[in-house]
Design an enzyme around this catalytic site. Structure first.
Site, PDB file in Angstrom:
ATOM      1  N   LYS A 111       0.729  -1.257  -0.117  1.00  0.00           N
ATOM      2  CA  LYS A 111      -0.050  -0.096   0.071  1.00  0.00           C
ATOM      3  C   LYS A 111       0.821   1.177   0.092  1.00  0.00           C
ATOM      4  CE  LYS A 111      -4.423  -1.314   1.924  1.00  0.00           C
ATOM      5  NZ  LYS A 111      -5.579  -1.305   2.904  1.00  0.00           N
ATOM      6  N   LYS A 194      -4.791  -9.434  -7.113  1.00  0.00           N
ATOM      7  CA  LYS A 194      -6.072  -9.497  -6.197  1.00  0.00           C
ATOM      8  C   LYS A 194      -7.062  -8.489  -6.570  1.00  0.00           C
ATOM      9  CE  LYS A 194      -5.696  -7.719  -2.241  1.00  0.00           C
ATOM     10  NZ  LYS A 194      -5.714  -7.456  -0.911  1.00  0.00           N
ATOM     11  N   LYS A 197     -10.670  -3.191  -4.140  1.00  0.00           N
ATOM     12  CA  LYS A 197     -11.212  -1.715  -4.448  1.00  0.00           C
ATOM     13  C   LYS A 197     -10.597  -0.869  -4.840  1.00  0.00           C
ATOM     14  CE  LYS A 197     -13.091  -2.950   0.457  1.00  0.00           C
ATOM     15  NZ  LYS A 197     -12.761  -2.845   1.709  1.00  0.00           N
TER      16      LYS A 197
HETATM   17  P1  TYM Z   1     -10.812  -5.348   3.535  1.00  0.00           P
HETATM   18  O1  TYM Z   1     -11.857  -4.333   4.033  1.00  0.00           O
HETATM   19  O2  TYM Z   1      -9.686  -5.271   2.727  1.00  0.00           O
HETATM   20  O3  TYM Z   1     -11.517  -6.616   3.278  1.00  0.00           O
HETATM   21  C1  TYM Z   1     -12.661  -7.382   3.948  1.00  0.00           C
HETATM   22  C2  TYM Z   1     -12.530  -8.546   3.957  1.00  0.00           C
HETATM   23  O4  TYM Z   1     -12.584  -9.198   2.332  1.00  0.00           O
HETATM   24  C3  TYM Z   1     -11.462 -10.104   1.956  1.00  0.00           C
HETATM   25  N1  TYM Z   1     -11.010  -9.872   0.720  1.00  0.00           N
HETATM   26  C4  TYM Z   1     -10.862 -10.884  -0.149  1.00  0.00           C
HETATM   27  N2  TYM Z   1     -11.135 -11.988  -0.241  1.00  0.00           N
HETATM   28  C5  TYM Z   1     -10.974 -12.820  -1.151  1.00  0.00           C
HETATM   29  N3  TYM Z   1     -10.613 -12.362  -2.181  1.00  0.00           N
HETATM   30  C6  TYM Z   1     -10.257 -11.068  -2.416  1.00  0.00           C
HETATM   31  N4  TYM Z   1      -9.759 -10.692  -3.660  1.00  0.00           N
HETATM   32  C7  TYM Z   1     -10.340 -10.264  -1.250  1.00  0.00           C
HETATM   33  N5  TYM Z   1     -10.355  -8.891  -1.106  1.00  0.00           N
HETATM   34  C8  TYM Z   1     -10.713  -8.728   0.239  1.00  0.00           C
HETATM   35  C9  TYM Z   1     -10.371  -9.735   3.039  1.00  0.00           C
HETATM   36  O5  TYM Z   1      -9.397 -10.855   3.472  1.00  0.00           O
HETATM   37  C10 TYM Z   1     -11.232  -9.367   4.446  1.00  0.00           C
HETATM   38  O6  TYM Z   1     -11.424 -10.473   5.094  1.00  0.00           O
HETATM   39  N6  TYM Z   1      -7.802  -5.230   7.539  1.00  0.00           N
HETATM   40  C11 TYM Z   1      -8.936  -5.860   7.098  1.00  0.00           C
HETATM   41  C12 TYM Z   1     -10.164  -5.248   7.840  1.00  0.00           C
HETATM   42  C13 TYM Z   1     -10.113  -5.477   9.444  1.00  0.00           C
HETATM   43  C14 TYM Z   1     -10.257  -6.771   9.939  1.00  0.00           C
HETATM   44  C15 TYM Z   1      -9.888  -6.397  11.496  1.00  0.00           C
HETATM   45  C16 TYM Z   1     -10.429  -8.132   9.480  1.00  0.00           C
HETATM   46  C17 TYM Z   1      -9.859  -4.472  10.439  1.00  0.00           C
HETATM   47  N7  TYM Z   1      -9.888  -5.072  11.557  1.00  0.00           N
HETATM   48  C18 TYM Z   1     -10.224  -7.367  12.419  1.00  0.00           C
HETATM   49  C19 TYM Z   1     -10.712  -8.924  10.706  1.00  0.00           C
HETATM   50  C20 TYM Z   1     -10.613  -8.758  12.000  1.00  0.00           C
HETATM   51  C21 TYM Z   1      -9.179  -5.255   5.741  1.00  0.00           C
HETATM   52  O7  TYM Z   1      -8.390  -4.247   5.276  1.00  0.00           O
HETATM   53  O8  TYM Z   1     -10.059  -6.057   5.020  1.00  0.00           O
END
Ligand code: TYM
Length: 332
Positions: A111, A194, A197
């Site tokens: 990032k 991947k 967003k």
């Molecule tokens: P975030 O917001 O990027 O994504 C949310 C969830 O979606 C999953 N994900 C994917 N799974 C499969 N293929 C993809 N291309 C893909 N893109 C995203 C992510 O793995 C995630 O589960 N850091 C985290 C948010 C967070 C969090 C937490 C998660 C903050 N605190 C505590 C678990 C526990 C994040 O940025 O997810």
């Protein structure tokens, strides 16, 4: 007791990867666990967010949870900034986590990229806030997509070091729950990237707000190779784009990749893509319709978030009180 915690950033454009890798699993885990699902707005601001957009995206993310089938009576749905325990515990974890641990985080490197010196400090310590999210609830199981695995390992390291430093078995060592046929959904334009967003190309992802026409259009345009589909998953080696579409099909249909290839093996993408489109529209359209309905009723979504925050604080505040006592800080 088993408790689930997971979070999703309200940075707009929730997509098929978020759904298949995470949100759909959140829905399924409700039968069997106490679940806490958080819209992580404090994580979102580690990169610039337009304030009005952030507020809208927070509501939309919560509405997506509801539209996908998370039941606000059974599960706790709320946004992170409303429960002070997250930020407060994160500070304590900043003092537990080591610089060397954070330096290894691949997501920060990706990032921040070449702009490392210009990245926010928040982006760097993002994983300690994530550990605080989870451990403020003493959650035991965390459903995520594959890309969050390293952050969850860091959460375990923080819990372990905290317990060790203070000589107390206080925080549980969490288990990641990474399951389903699509734990890492790839871009429709590039099988090596991947689905994300932040990808500049709209054609790279299927958004959960897309209508049937755009879903079909994006699948038609998805990159593939000229070969027919193989008869078993072994034949997908070295064919990232084909493997991705088969994985998406399997996940959407709740079948294994093997089973999908038993049906489509030997057939070309001219046959497979229309079947995939039809399936994707059948699964995603009802969610998009419900999401539109909920976004027309912002008062309802906001009331879910407010009630969820109260329930969340009732769990997290006593944990933070104990942490203060363990660390020797003033009573909260
Ligand atoms: P975030 O917001 O990027 O994504 C949310 C969830 O979606 C999953 N994900 C994917 N799974 C499969 N293929 C993809 N291309 C893909 N893109 C995203 C992510 O793995 C995630 O589960 N850091 C985290 C948010 C967070 C969090 C937490 C998660 C903050 N605190 C505590 C678990 C526990 C994040 O940025 O997810």
């Amino acid at each position: 007791m088993k408790r689930i915690f997971s979070g999703v950033q309200p940075s707009g454009n929730l997509h098929l990867g978020n759904y298949l890798g995470a949100i759909r699993n959140f829905v399924r885990l409700q039968d069997g666990y106490e679940c806490v699902y958080c819209v992580v707005d404090l994580h979102a601001i580690t990169v610039w967010q337009d304030p009005a957009e952030l507020a809208r995206n927070t509501r939309e993310c919560a509405a997506t949870f509801l539209a996908a089938g998370i039941d606000p009576e059974r599960s706790v749905i709320f946004n992170q900034s409303r429960v002070a325990a997250h930020a407060r515990l994160a500070w304590i974890f900043n003092c537990v986590a080591r610089l060397g641990w954070l330096n290894r985080m691949t997501q920060f490197k990706e990032k921040a990229g070449k702009q490392r010196e210009n990245a926010s400090v928040g982006l760097y310590v993002y994983p300690s806030l994530m550990a605080a999210d989870i451990l403020a609830y003493k959650a035991t199981h965390v459903p995520v997509g594959e890309d969050q695995k390293q952050h969850l390992e860091l959460t375990r390291d923080i819990a372990q070091k905290f317990n060790h430093d203070f000589g107390i078995e206080f925080f549980p060592l969490i288990e990641p729950l990474i399951f389903g046929e699509a734990t890492r959904v790839m871009s429709l334009r590039d099988g090596a990237a991947k689905m994300s967003k932040s990808d500049g190309s709209e054609a790279s992802r299927i958004n959960l707000t897309d209508d049937a026409d755009s879903i079909a259009h994006k699948i038609r345009r998805a990159r593939t190779d000229p070969e027919p589909l193989p008869h078993s998953p072994d034949g997908l080696a070295g064919r990232a784009e084909a493997a991705n579409l088969v994985g998406i099909f399997a996940a959407l249909a709740d079948r294994t990749a093997e089973d999908v290839l038993a049906e489509f093996g030997g057939r070309g993408f001219a046959d497979f893509k229309p079947a995939l489109s039809e399936l994707a529209v059948a699964v995603l359209s009802p969610i998009a319709a419900e999401l539109r309905r909920l976004m027309a009723d912002p008062g309802y979504v906001d009331s879910v978030l407010a009630a969820g925050a109260e329930r969340a604080a009732a769990i997290a505040d006593p944990v933070l009180d104990e942490v203060h006592e363990i660390v020797g800080l003033a009573a909260r």
